[in-house]
Design an enzyme around this catalytic site. Structure first.
Site, mmCIF file in Angstrom:
data_model
loop_
_atom_site.group_PDB
_atom_site.id
_atom_site.type_symbol
_atom_site.label_atom_id
_atom_site.label_comp_id
_atom_site.label_asym_id
_atom_site.label_seq_id
_atom_site.Cartn_x
_atom_site.Cartn_y
_atom_site.Cartn_z
ATOM 1 N N HIS A 1 -1.111 0.071 -9.963
ATOM 2 C CA HIS A 1 -1.772 -0.898 -9.062
ATOM 3 C C HIS A 1 -2.255 -2.139 -9.832
ATOM 4 O O HIS A 1 -3.447 -2.436 -9.878
ATOM 5 C CB HIS A 1 -2.948 -0.229 -8.320
ATOM 6 C CG HIS A 1 -3.295 -0.900 -7.026
ATOM 7 N ND1 HIS A 1 -3.730 -0.239 -5.912
ATOM 8 C CD2 HIS A 1 -3.284 -2.216 -6.671
ATOM 9 C CE1 HIS A 1 -3.973 -1.100 -4.932
ATOM 10 N NE2 HIS A 1 -3.711 -2.316 -5.371
ATOM 11 N N GLU B 1 -3.917 7.262 -4.693
ATOM 12 C CA GLU B 1 -4.076 6.782 -6.083
ATOM 13 C C GLU B 1 -5.401 7.293 -6.645
ATOM 14 O O GLU B 1 -6.385 7.332 -5.923
ATOM 15 C CB GLU B 1 -4.122 5.251 -6.104
ATOM 16 C CG GLU B 1 -2.842 4.615 -5.639
ATOM 17 C CD GLU B 1 -2.946 3.089 -5.543
ATOM 18 O OE1 GLU B 1 -3.940 2.511 -6.033
ATOM 19 O OE2 GLU B 1 -2.046 2.486 -4.972
ATOM 20 N N ARG C 1 0.855 -1.184 0.000
ATOM 21 C CA ARG C 1 0.000 0.000 0.000
ATOM 22 C C ARG C 1 0.893 1.237 0.000
ATOM 23 O O ARG C 1 1.938 1.273 0.660
ATOM 24 C CB ARG C 1 -0.906 0.032 1.230
ATOM 25 C CG ARG C 1 -2.101 -0.912 1.155
ATOM 26 C CD ARG C 1 -3.119 -0.483 0.098
ATOM 27 N NE ARG C 1 -4.303 -1.323 0.071
ATOM 28 C CZ ARG C 1 -4.487 -2.360 -0.764
ATOM 29 N NH1 ARG C 1 -3.566 -2.693 -1.637
ATOM 30 N NH2 ARG C 1 -5.621 -3.048 -0.719
HETATM 31 C C1 DGY Z 1 -5.892 -5.952 -2.968
HETATM 32 O O1 DGY Z 1 -6.597 -6.940 -3.225
HETATM 33 O O2 DGY Z 1 -5.772 -5.516 -1.820
HETATM 34 C C2 DGY Z 1 -5.233 -5.296 -4.109
HETATM 35 O O3 DGY Z 1 -4.342 -4.330 -3.706
HETATM 36 C C3 DGY Z 1 -6.285 -4.704 -5.015
HETATM 37 O O4 DGY Z 1 -6.945 -3.711 -4.314
#
Ligand code: DGY
Length: 322
Positions: free
Chosen positions: A287, A269, A240
């Site tokens: 992402h 983001e 993250r």
């Molecule tokens: C998750 O599944 O947490 C990925 O980062 C997609 O949001």
């Protein structure tokens, strides 16, 4: 109106998942994938039993307290659940589920792509070719950074961290990991355990961030922790964005303290810190960790398995706010 459970699905999901939703639920869907604000969702949730959201929908305490009391479950189409206030959901009697396991491999693959991309100049190399800046091959420049035989530090050795470690072994990397508790030797598979961040960081020529975003990890990669990495280290983030302090990482990338970074996740983001865009030594992805058709279908199916279980009176497999 049939007596199927009534749910809101906040985003357009893969076709096979939408089909299963249509078969099993009375769904308020978002087939045009419009941006729904919190107020939109709260308004649409009246009379519904549950929400199927994704990591793009922030479910904070204010949102949860404004939900109609009929909402009893929030299933998120993501492994991460930092966008949901678990305690607020629990106090409101709302079960929260996620989609672990099935995106482990896809995300670990992206971590390796970022590591290679950052270290070996995937961004600047491609720019040279595309922008006709490649005049002739030269023995001395431009040069990247060796991965083979380097030490990789994994911050957060959960499922994804372990899958990154497995892949990194193909590059003969030495693996160190930082975690609160030591893993079983069979899971460690030769990786060295550190429970002291100050001792761990100086060993990390490559640092792969694979921990969840929590109160303890937000901002953990900052001026002080970056200073503690070896000069010329490479940072990879598939977890993250908020684990990293952007000002501090950008300063370190500009000074060369950090030689390169591979980033798939960002603060705020998709409106990322614009300074990243003009840095030559970063390799950036939007992402994409879980972005393969099979993985996204599996995530949707797992979210629906959790909803199905809940509405048939069984505890879902992936409850994260017990
Ligand atoms: C998750 O599944 O947490 C990925 O980062 C997609 O949001």
């Amino acid at each position: 109106m049939s007596n199927k459970p009534k749910i809101l699905v906040s985003r357009l999901l893969p076709q096979a998942v939408e089909q299963r939703i249509a078969n099993s639920y009375n769904a308020v869907s978002n087939l045009e994938d419009l941006v729904l604000t919190s107020s939109d969702i709260i308004e649409k949730a009246h009379g519904l039993d549950g929400l199927l959201v994704s990591a793009t929908e922030r479910c904070d305490a204010a949102f949860i307290s404004a939900l109609p009391s009929s909402i009893k479950i929030i299933a998120t189409f993501s492994v991460g659940y930092d966008h949901i206030d678990l305690q607020a959901a629990k106090s409101a009697g709302i079960v929260v589920t996620n989609t672990p396991d099935i995106l482990t491999d896809a995300t670990a693959d992206i971590a390796i792509l970022l590591m290679l991309g950052a270290a070996r100049g995937a961004y600047w190399g491609e720019q040279m070719v595309r922008n006709q800046k490649w005049q002739r091959w030269a023995p001395t420049h431009p040069l990247g950074i060796d991965i083979t035989g380097a030490t990789l530090g994994i911050l957060g050795m959960g499922r994804i961290g372990q899958a990154v470690a497995d892949r990194a072994k193909a590059f003969k990397m030495d693996i160190n990991y930082f975690k609160r508790t030591k893993l079983d030797a069979t899971i460690e598979n030769g990786a060295a355990f550190f429970d002291d961040l100050d001792a761990f960081l100086p060993t990390c020529q490559f640092l792969s961030i694979n921990c969840a975003s929590t109160e303890q990890t937000r901002g953990l990669i900052n001026k002080a922790t970056i200073e503690n990495l070896p000069d010329g280290a490479v940072i990879i983030n598939t977890a993250r964005g908020d684990i990293v302090n952007d000002d501090d990482l950008i300063e370190a990338l500009q000074s060369g303290k950090i030689a390169a970074a591979g980033l798939d996740v960002f603060n705020n983001e998709p409106d990322i810190d614009p300074r990243y865009r003009s840095l030559n030594n970063v390799f950036l992805l939007p992402h994409l960790g879980s972005a393969t058709p099979n993985t996204r279908i599996a995530m949707g199916m797992r979210a629906l398995d959790n909803l199905d279980a809940f509405f048939s009176g069984v505890t879902p497999k992936d409850v994260v706010n017990k």
